[in-house]
Design an enzyme around this catalytic site. Structure first.
Site, short mmCIF file in Angstrom:
data_model
loop_
_atom_site.label_atom_id
_atom_site.label_comp_id
_atom_site.label_asym_id
_atom_site.label_seq_id
_atom_site.Cartn_x
_atom_site.Cartn_y
_atom_site.Cartn_z
N GLY A 104 48.52 40.34 37.72
CA GLY A 104 47.70 39.20 37.34
C GLY A 104 46.49 39.65 36.53
O GLY A 104 46.48 40.74 35.95
N LYS B 265 42.32 33.52 36.07
CA LYS B 265 41.75 34.49 35.13
C LYS B 265 42.47 34.50 33.78
O LYS B 265 41.85 34.81 32.76
CB LYS B 265 41.76 35.90 35.74
CG LYS B 265 40.79 36.05 36.90
CD LYS B 265 40.73 37.49 37.39
CE LYS B 265 39.73 37.62 38.53
NZ LYS B 265 39.51 39.03 38.90
N SER C 235 36.04 33.65 49.57
CA SER C 235 34.95 34.08 48.70
C SER C 235 33.61 34.22 49.43
O SER C 235 33.21 33.36 50.21
CB SER C 235 34.79 33.08 47.55
OG SER C 235 33.68 33.45 46.74
#
Length: 202
Positions: free
Chosen positions: A129, A66, A16
């Site tokens: 996903g 998520k 990230s």
């Protein structure tokens, strides 16, 4: 001076760049806020995280949470409800957690910027996903026929043939493969069937 706190939840988070991005953005815009990475190896740790950081006003959500984060939320925006995935959580001072999905507008805007003329195109979506669900919602809205390829899907990666690739001009990778630090990892795919007429979006 009171600083608001924002952050990112996911696992792993070594890939990230969010902390640097938001820290620079807050400084540039004069926003009194800090941004932290919260690496959770289990989504069940979320309530304890929220209790431990009462200054938190928002969280970004990445792989693999998520979809798994939804049961922990108070409510969902219309887009998040439609997609069935959340990548942003707004945290109210009373503890209300509202899930949003900005992947939809982000993907839609960049896709149309990248490829304004979608008429007659068909797509292959790699991965099913949370990000894949957002992509599918946009393709449906734009009227672009697609097939989804996933390890646990009806069509698996090893099932994709060269003729399938030739019939689908737009290939969209929503899998985490290729993220830092595994930069050379890639989905199993008949890459030799790609041509100058294909468009690839990662």
């Amino acid at each position: 001076i009171s600083f608001m706190l924002y952050g990112l939840i996911g696992y792993p988070l070594v890939h990230s760049f969010s902390r640097r991005y938001f820290t620079e953005k807050f400084e540039a815009q004069g926003i009194l806020a800090n941004y932290r990475l919260f690496e959770l190896n289990d989504i069940r740790a979320l309530p304890a995280l929220l209790a431990g950081y009462p200054a938190l006003r928002g969280l970004n959500v990445t792989i693999p949470y998520k979809e798994r984060v939804i049961p922990y939320l108070t409510r969902l925006s219309a887009t998040a409800q439609k997609v069935g995935a959340v990548n942003v959580i707004k945290i109210e001072t009373d503890g209300t957690l509202t899930g949003h999905n900005t992947d939809v507008v982000g993907f839609s805007n960049t896709l149309l910027d990248f490829l304004p003329a979608l008429h007659g195109m068909k797509a292959i979506v790699l991965g099913n996903g949370g990000a894949g669900k957002a992509v599918e919602a946009v393709l449906c809205e734009l009227g672009v026929p697609y097939m989804t390829v996933a390890r646990s899907g009806l069509i698996k990666f090893e099932d994709v043939t060269g003729s399938m690739v030739k019939a689908h001009q737009l290939i969209i990778n929503t899998t985490p493969l290729g993220m830092y630090p595994e930069l050379l990892a890639c989905p199993f795919f008949p890459y030799a069937s790609l041509s100058p007429e294909h468009f690839v979006y990662d």
